[in-house]
Design a protein around this motif. Structure first.
Motif, PDB file in Angstrom:
ATOM      1  N   SER A 104     -26.740  10.374  16.828  1.00 26.59           N
ATOM      2  CA  SER A 104     -27.661  10.454  17.962  1.00 26.59           C
ATOM      3  C   SER A 104     -27.623   9.168  18.774  1.00 26.59           C
ATOM      4  CB  SER A 104     -29.085  10.714  17.468  1.00 26.59           C
ATOM      5  OG  SER A 104     -29.492   9.708  16.562  1.00 26.59           O
ATOM      6  N   VAL A 105     -28.014   9.280  20.025  1.00 22.48           N
ATOM      7  CA  VAL A 105     -28.037   8.122  20.923  1.00 22.48           C
ATOM      8  C   VAL A 105     -29.171   7.197  20.510  1.00 22.48           C
ATOM      9  CG1 VAL A 105     -28.273   7.376  23.313  1.00 22.48           C
ATOM     10  CG2 VAL A 105     -27.080   9.524  22.771  1.00 22.48           C
ATOM     11  N   GLN A 106     -28.852   5.937  20.301  1.00 26.47           N
ATOM     12  CA  GLN A 106     -29.836   4.940  19.903  1.00 26.47           C
ATOM     13  C   GLN A 106     -30.425   4.287  21.158  1.00 26.47           C
ATOM     14  OE1 GLN A 106     -30.436   4.663  16.509  1.00 26.47           O
ATOM     15  NE2 GLN A 106     -28.941   6.342  16.426  1.00 26.47           N
ATOM     16  N   VAL A 107     -31.726   4.478  21.342  1.00 26.49           N
ATOM     17  CA  VAL A 107     -32.426   3.929  22.502  1.00 26.49           C
ATOM     18  C   VAL A 107     -33.393   2.860  22.015  1.00 26.49           C
ATOM     19  CG1 VAL A 107     -33.919   4.420  24.466  1.00 26.49           C
ATOM     20  CG2 VAL A 107     -32.231   6.125  23.714  1.00 26.49           C
ATOM     21  N   ASN A 108     -33.204   1.666  22.486  1.00 23.04           N
ATOM     22  CA  ASN A 108     -34.086   0.549  22.147  1.00 23.04           C
ATOM     23  C   ASN A 108     -35.086   0.324  23.285  1.00 23.04           C
ATOM     24  OD1 ASN A 108     -32.737  -0.065  19.688  1.00 23.04           O
ATOM     25  ND2 ASN A 108     -31.112  -1.045  20.897  1.00 23.04           N
ATOM     26  N   ILE A 109     -36.344   0.085  22.895  1.00 19.94           N
ATOM     27  CA  ILE A 109     -37.438  -0.014  23.863  1.00 19.94           C
ATOM     28  C   ILE A 109     -38.228  -1.301  23.608  1.00 19.94           C
ATOM     29  CG2 ILE A 109     -39.627   1.022  24.602  1.00 19.94           C
ATOM     30  CD1 ILE A 109     -38.440   3.737  24.051  1.00 19.94           C
ATOM     31  N   GLU A 110     -38.681  -1.902  24.677  1.00 17.77           N
ATOM     32  CA  GLU A 110     -39.604  -3.029  24.621  1.00 17.77           C
ATOM     33  C   GLU A 110     -40.477  -3.001  25.867  1.00 17.77           C
ATOM     34  OE1 GLU A 110     -37.736  -6.823  24.736  1.00 17.77           O
ATOM     35  OE2 GLU A 110     -36.836  -6.508  26.737  1.00 17.77           O
ATOM     36  N   ILE A 111     -41.629  -3.632  25.771  1.00 16.59           N
ATOM     37  CA  ILE A 111     -42.538  -3.711  26.919  1.00 16.59           C
ATOM     38  C   ILE A 111     -43.010  -5.156  27.075  1.00 16.59           C
ATOM     39  CG2 ILE A 111     -43.305  -1.314  26.715  1.00 16.59           C
ATOM     40  CD1 ILE A 111     -45.857  -2.331  25.418  1.00 16.59           C
ATOM     41  N   TYR A 131     -23.565  -2.517  31.977  1.00 11.21           N
ATOM     42  CA  TYR A 131     -22.619  -3.458  31.375  1.00 11.21           C
ATOM     43  C   TYR A 131     -21.251  -2.795  31.237  1.00 11.21           C
ATOM     44  CZ  TYR A 131     -26.751  -6.246  30.341  1.00 11.21           C
ATOM     45  OH  TYR A 131     -27.907  -6.978  30.458  1.00 11.21           O
ATOM     46  N   GLU A 132     -20.226  -3.629  31.108  1.00 11.50           N
ATOM     47  CA  GLU A 132     -18.858  -3.135  31.147  1.00 11.50           C
ATOM     48  C   GLU A 132     -18.528  -2.215  29.980  1.00 11.50           C
ATOM     49  OE1 GLU A 132     -16.126  -6.339  30.986  1.00 11.50           O
ATOM     50  OE2 GLU A 132     -16.855  -7.100  29.053  1.00 11.50           O
ATOM     51  N   ASN A 133     -19.237  -2.329  28.865  1.00 16.07           N
ATOM     52  CA  ASN A 133     -18.976  -1.452  27.722  1.00 16.07           C
ATOM     53  C   ASN A 133     -19.732  -0.132  27.820  1.00 16.07           C
ATOM     54  OD1 ASN A 133     -21.531  -2.411  27.335  1.00 16.07           O
ATOM     55  ND2 ASN A 133     -21.227  -2.924  25.176  1.00 16.07           N
ATOM     56  N   GLY A 134     -20.493   0.104  28.907  1.00 20.02           N
ATOM     57  CA  GLY A 134     -21.227   1.331  29.115  1.00 20.02           C
ATOM     58  C   GLY A 134     -22.692   1.274  28.696  1.00 20.02           C
ATOM     59  N   THR A 135     -23.181   0.097  28.364  1.00 12.84           N
ATOM     60  CA  THR A 135     -24.601  -0.061  28.008  1.00 12.84           C
ATOM     61  C   THR A 135     -25.436  -0.060  29.280  1.00 12.84           C
ATOM     62  OG1 THR A 135     -24.056  -1.322  26.024  1.00 12.84           O
ATOM     63  CG2 THR A 135     -26.294  -1.535  26.888  1.00 12.84           C
ATOM     64  N   VAL A 136     -26.503   0.746  29.261  1.00 15.95           N
ATOM     65  CA  VAL A 136     -27.395   0.865  30.418  1.00 15.95           C
ATOM     66  C   VAL A 136     -28.723   0.180  30.078  1.00 15.95           C
ATOM     67  CG1 VAL A 136     -28.535   2.428  32.015  1.00 15.95           C
ATOM     68  CG2 VAL A 136     -26.300   3.043  31.049  1.00 15.95           C
ATOM     69  N   TRP A 137     -29.157  -0.654  30.966  1.00 17.49           N
ATOM     70  CA  TRP A 137     -30.431  -1.376  30.809  1.00 17.49           C
ATOM     71  C   TRP A 137     -31.308  -1.025  32.019  1.00 17.49           C
ATOM     72  CZ3 TRP A 137     -33.348  -5.048  33.372  1.00 17.49           C
ATOM     73  CH2 TRP A 137     -34.293  -5.774  32.623  1.00 17.49           C
ATOM     74  N   ILE A 138     -32.441  -0.363  31.763  1.00 19.54           N
ATOM     75  CA  ILE A 138     -33.353   0.071  32.832  1.00 19.54           C
ATOM     76  C   ILE A 138     -34.717  -0.555  32.598  1.00 19.54           C
ATOM     77  CG2 ILE A 138     -34.470   2.029  33.950  1.00 19.54           C
ATOM     78  CD1 ILE A 138     -32.183   3.763  33.210  1.00 19.54           C
ATOM     79  N   ASN A 139     -35.278  -1.040  33.680  1.00 23.04           N
ATOM     80  CA  ASN A 139     -36.607  -1.645  33.609  1.00 23.04           C
ATOM     81  C   ASN A 139     -37.472  -1.073  34.731  1.00 23.04           C
ATOM     82  OD1 ASN A 139     -38.565  -4.005  34.643  1.00 23.04           O
ATOM     83  ND2 ASN A 139     -38.255  -4.224  32.431  1.00 23.04           N
ATOM     84  N   HIS A 140     -38.658  -0.571  34.356  1.00 25.32           N
ATOM     85  CA  HIS A 140     -39.638  -0.053  35.315  1.00 25.32           C
ATOM     86  C   HIS A 140     -40.897  -0.913  35.259  1.00 25.32           C
ATOM     87  CE1 HIS A 140     -37.140   3.536  34.675  1.00 25.32           C
ATOM     88  NE2 HIS A 140     -37.561   3.966  35.858  1.00 25.32           N
ATOM     89  N   ARG A 141     -41.437  -1.184  36.421  1.00 21.32           N
ATOM     90  CA  ARG A 141     -42.749  -1.844  36.483  1.00 21.32           C
ATOM     91  C   ARG A 141     -43.787  -0.751  36.721  1.00 21.32           C
ATOM     92  NH1 ARG A 141     -45.535  -4.824  40.961  1.00 21.32           N
ATOM     93  NH2 ARG A 141     -47.156  -6.063  39.953  1.00 21.32           N
ATOM     94  N   LEU A 142     -44.604  -0.500  35.685  1.00 27.04           N
ATOM     95  CA  LEU A 142     -45.501   0.640  35.678  1.00 27.04           C
ATOM     96  C   LEU A 142     -46.959   0.204  35.621  1.00 27.04           C
ATOM     97  CD1 LEU A 142     -43.667   2.840  33.001  1.00 27.04           C
ATOM     98  CD2 LEU A 142     -43.391   2.918  35.487  1.00 27.04           C
ATOM     99  N   SER A 143     -47.779   1.040  36.214  1.00 25.74           N
ATOM    100  CA  SER A 143     -49.233   0.939  36.068  1.00 25.74           C
ATOM    101  C   SER A 143     -49.690   2.180  35.314  1.00 25.74           C
ATOM    102  CB  SER A 143     -49.919   0.846  37.434  1.00 25.74           C
ATOM    103  OG  SER A 143     -51.323   0.777  37.279  1.00 25.74           O
ATOM    104  N   VAL A 144     -50.247   1.984  34.126  1.00 29.51           N
ATOM    105  CA  VAL A 144     -50.549   3.084  33.222  1.00 29.51           C
ATOM    106  C   VAL A 144     -52.051   3.107  32.939  1.00 29.51           C
ATOM    107  CG1 VAL A 144     -50.037   4.135  30.990  1.00 29.51           C
ATOM    108  CG2 VAL A 144     -48.283   2.787  32.175  1.00 29.51           C
ATOM    109  N   LEU A 190     -19.852   5.576  31.106  1.00 29.73           N
ATOM    110  CA  LEU A 190     -20.122   4.635  32.181  1.00 29.73           C
ATOM    111  C   LEU A 190     -19.410   3.298  31.975  1.00 29.73           C
ATOM    112  CD1 LEU A 190     -23.975   5.234  32.695  1.00 29.73           C
ATOM    113  CD2 LEU A 190     -22.088   6.081  34.108  1.00 29.73           C
ATOM    114  N   SER A 191     -18.555   3.208  31.010  1.00 23.87           N
ATOM    115  CA  SER A 191     -17.853   1.951  30.747  1.00 23.87           C
ATOM    116  C   SER A 191     -16.806   1.690  31.837  1.00 23.87           C
ATOM    117  CB  SER A 191     -17.176   2.013  29.370  1.00 23.87           C
ATOM    118  OG  SER A 191     -16.403   0.860  29.152  1.00 23.87           O
TER     119      SER A 191
END
Length: 491
Positions: A57-64, A144-157, A94-95
């Protein structure tokens, strides 16, 4: 030779200045390197928005990153938080490592974000979530060149809180953010917290609360379509009760003390004592309602409820004490009035010639005194008028002179035969019970146990008992609720 160290130092300084200036400029791509636009066009031309190919499975790492927090609302049971939400996963499609790029990462345009696959991670328990736009959407995507995607959202929750107000205003509340992949179960996407999952960008201070702790955990939940990974972050808030000490507890202390002023007043000062008690009771009731209007309508008992109801009970007790004092005073007045009537009857009773006479307007009780003038003949045969009184009723009256019915006086004993109770005069209907009491020969009825109390003694007892009871109430109240607050472990 002695100048070599100085020349070396100067060269090192020039090298440091050159390197610092070089950091402030973009590196120029060499000849033949592809531009970022060309690389992205090449990637997207051969890309299909599908689940990335992987053995697992796709490993998704999360931080806030917590930027700020709004107030915690007890009525709606939620809080507001501004966060920087980061997701990181690998997509081999996407690499661009095989392309001649001069940079190892590319900052993508946000317009390309809907065209690539994403784990569709969302906050499933949020009431409202918006992406900041100042002026455009605050979203950053780095590839990133190896296909790693890094997404950051600024959210009001706006997220819910698990409110438990039993300890209010010494309560501790928890608010939770829950992250899940809305579209993929754990067989397709696995969620993980990064090593430093939560970062506070500044100290968090709310008007009514202090954030004392936060924690993260991961759970796996079973849904009809399989198992889903769930990430939770829990924020723990401790209420600042200084506001309630000033606005609720101190005024109630003063109100209670004012209600005790009535114990120092005379029992006869009924209007003043009643005004003090009613005013104190109304003040506490208004204060209680003013606090409750900012809280949800929960069915359990809160710490503030215990305090306010206890204070209202003490003020109500002062009113009950006032009613008791007034009742005792009325009983004592009734006893004194009865004794005065009894004493008046004893003083008016006269044992004289088988009759009892009073000063009256020509009437003795039960009969009338009537004066008749009968003419009598003297020795010369002349009819001389001589006043001879004739008394009708009980007894007789011997008098030589003309009678004066308006000035009859009570006589002294001139007979050894006492009057009976039936012959006693009764001037008022209220005296008849006393006559019956004297006729029966029984002692006067007891006036009751309340007549033995004195209103002043009750007030003296109350001025000691009420403060002592209120002190005991305070010791139990503060020990019970503050001990639970201090013993809580937020780890």
């Amino acid at each position: 030779m002695k100048y070599i160290p100085e020349i070396t130092l100067l060269l090192l300084l020039l090298l440091f200045v050159h390197s610092s200036q070089a950091k402030g400029k973009r590196r120029k791509c060499p000849e033949g390197a592809w531009s970022e636009g060309k690389i992205m066009n090449t990637i997207m031309s051969n890309y299909t928005k599908m689940l990335p190919d992987a053995e697992d499975s796709v490993q998704v790492n999360i931080e806030i990153h917590v930027q700020d927090m709004g107030s915690l609302n007890e009525i709606s049971s939620d809080f507001e938080i501004d966060i920087l939400f980061t997701q990181l996963w690998h997509d081999s499609a996407l690499s661009f490592a095989h392309l001649p790029a001069c940079k190892r990462n590319i900052t993508m345009e946000t317009r390309l974000l809907p065209k690539i696959w994403s784990p569709n991670t969302c906050m499933i328990n949020s009431k409202k979530t918006t992406v900041h736009a100042s002026p455009s959407e605050n979203v950053m995507v780095i590839l990133y060149e190896n296909g790693t995607v890094w997404i950051n959202h600024r959210l009001s929750v706006k997220s819910p809180c698990n409110l438990d107000l039993r300890q209010f205003p010494f309560d501790v509340q928890t608010c939770i953010l829950i992250f899940e992949s809305y579209s993929h179960n754990s067989e397709e996407v696995e969620l993980h917290w990064m090593e430093e999952a939560v970062t506070l960008m500044k100290p968090i201070q709310l008007p009514d609360f202090d954030m004392v702790h936060y924690s993260t955990k991961k759970e796996t939940l079973l849904y009809p379509n399989g198992y889903w990974d769930q990430l939770q972050v829990t924020f723990t808030f401790k209420r600042r009760y200084g506001f309630y000490i000033i606005q609720a507890y101190v005024p109630t202390y003063l109100t209670i003390i004012v209600s005790w002023v009535s114990f120092c007043m005379e029992p006869k000062a009924l209007p003043a004592r009643t005004t003090v008690g009613i005013s104190s009771l109304l003040a506490l009731t208004f204060q209680f309602g003013n606090i409750l209007k900012n809280l949800p309508r929960v069915s359990y008992v809160k710490a503030m409820d215990v305090w306010m109801l206890g204070c209202i009970s003490f003020v109500f007790g002062t009113m009950v004490e006032l009613a008791f004092v007034c009742y005792i005073s009325r009983c004592q007045n009734s006893v004194r009035n009865a004794e005065r009537r009894r004493e008046r009857m004893r003083n008016s009773q006269v044992w004289a010639n088988g009759s009892c006479r009073q000063r009256s307007n020509g009437y003795a009780n039960g009969g009338s005194i009537i004066s008749h003038y009968h003419p009598t003949s003297n020795g010369n045969g002349n009819n001389n008028r001589q006043d001879t009184p004739l008394v009708t009723g009980r007894g007789s009256l011997h008098r030589n002179g003309p009678p004066s019915p308006l000035n009859l006086q009570m006589t002294t004993f001139d007979s050894e035969i006492p009057l009976t109770f039936d012959q006693l005069p009764v001037s008022m209907e209220s005296d008849r019970p006393l006559i019956d009491e004297m006729r029966s020969g029984s002692p006067p009825p007891p006036s009751g146990c309340l007549a033995r109390f004195h209103p002043e003694a009750v007030d003296k007892f109350s001025i000691v008992a009420f403060p002592l009871a209120f002190t005991m109430f305070n010791l139990v109240y503060w020990w019970y609720y503050l001990s639970q607050t201090f013993d809580q472990n937020y780890q």
